[in-house]
Scaffold this motif. Sequence first.
Motif, mmCIF file in Angstrom:
data_model
loop_
_atom_site.group_PDB
_atom_site.id
_atom_site.type_symbol
_atom_site.label_atom_id
_atom_site.label_comp_id
_atom_site.label_asym_id
_atom_site.label_seq_id
_atom_site.Cartn_x
_atom_site.Cartn_y
_atom_site.Cartn_z
ATOM 1 N N ASP A 1 4.264 -0.956 8.513
ATOM 2 C CA ASP A 1 4.628 0.254 7.774
ATOM 3 C C ASP A 1 6.136 0.299 7.544
ATOM 4 N N THR B 1 4.400 -3.094 13.299
ATOM 5 C CA THR B 1 3.352 -4.010 12.853
ATOM 6 C C THR B 1 2.153 -3.902 13.777
ATOM 7 N N ASP C 1 -5.196 -10.313 10.569
ATOM 8 C CA ASP C 1 -4.819 -9.330 9.554
ATOM 9 C C ASP C 1 -3.768 -8.422 10.162
ATOM 10 N N CYS C 2 -2.719 -8.096 9.402
ATOM 11 C CA CYS C 2 -1.656 -7.247 9.929
ATOM 12 C C CYS C 2 -1.273 -6.183 8.905
ATOM 13 N N LEU C 3 -0.745 -5.083 9.417
ATOM 14 C CA LEU C 3 -0.253 -3.989 8.602
ATOM 15 C C LEU C 3 1.110 -3.596 9.146
ATOM 16 N N ILE D 1 0.863 -1.179 0.000
ATOM 17 C CA ILE D 1 0.000 0.000 0.000
ATOM 18 C C ILE D 1 0.897 1.226 0.000
ATOM 19 N N TRP E 1 2.823 -2.571 4.152
ATOM 20 C CA TRP E 1 2.517 -3.901 3.632
ATOM 21 C C TRP E 1 1.379 -4.475 4.451
ATOM 22 N N TYR E 2 0.369 -4.905 3.749
ATOM 23 C CA TYR E 2 -0.769 -5.556 4.373
ATOM 24 C C TYR E 2 -0.609 -7.047 4.151
ATOM 25 N N TRP E 3 -0.678 -7.829 5.205
ATOM 26 C CA TRP E 3 -0.603 -9.275 5.064
ATOM 27 C C TRP E 3 -1.586 -9.936 6.011
ATOM 28 N N SER E 4 -2.038 -11.113 5.621
ATOM 29 C CA SER E 4 -3.019 -11.820 6.444
ATOM 30 C C SER E 4 -2.810 -13.321 6.315
ATOM 31 N N CYS F 1 -1.516 -5.719 14.327
ATOM 32 C CA CYS F 1 -2.290 -6.899 13.956
ATOM 33 C C CYS F 1 -3.669 -6.852 14.599
#
Length: 133
Positions: A60, A65, A56-58, A35, A48-51, A67
Amino acid sequence: MKKRLIQIFGFLISSLGWLFILCTMAMDYWRISQIGGEGGSFIIKVAWYWSNLWKDCLTDSTAVTNCRDYGVLWSVLYVQAVRGLLICGLTIGFFAVVCCFIGMECTYIGGPEPTKDKLVFSGAVFHFVGGEY
């Protein structure tokens, strides 16, 4: 001798399939997307958005992080379905590994030869039903 080698090789392959499904449950990065980071700005901030199946985690660009666990059971239906299928596959696969181990010709547990053959066959059926083929 040939039957024993085939059974040992099949047992190792099917047990590895069960182990790989078990490792899949613990993986964090099932879905990743970036993103931000578009050109033209003086400050480039990327996140970065990851799941995975559990949260769900973000993350920067400063490596912070955040979550969020999936709290509501029906909030993300397809994730719940995948969770259920994986856990069912793991449970059935565990019984398959046990049946195949007891039913192999080179083990001394399991009883006479016809009983061992039935155990190996039921373990193979459990592996196919559990999705570890």
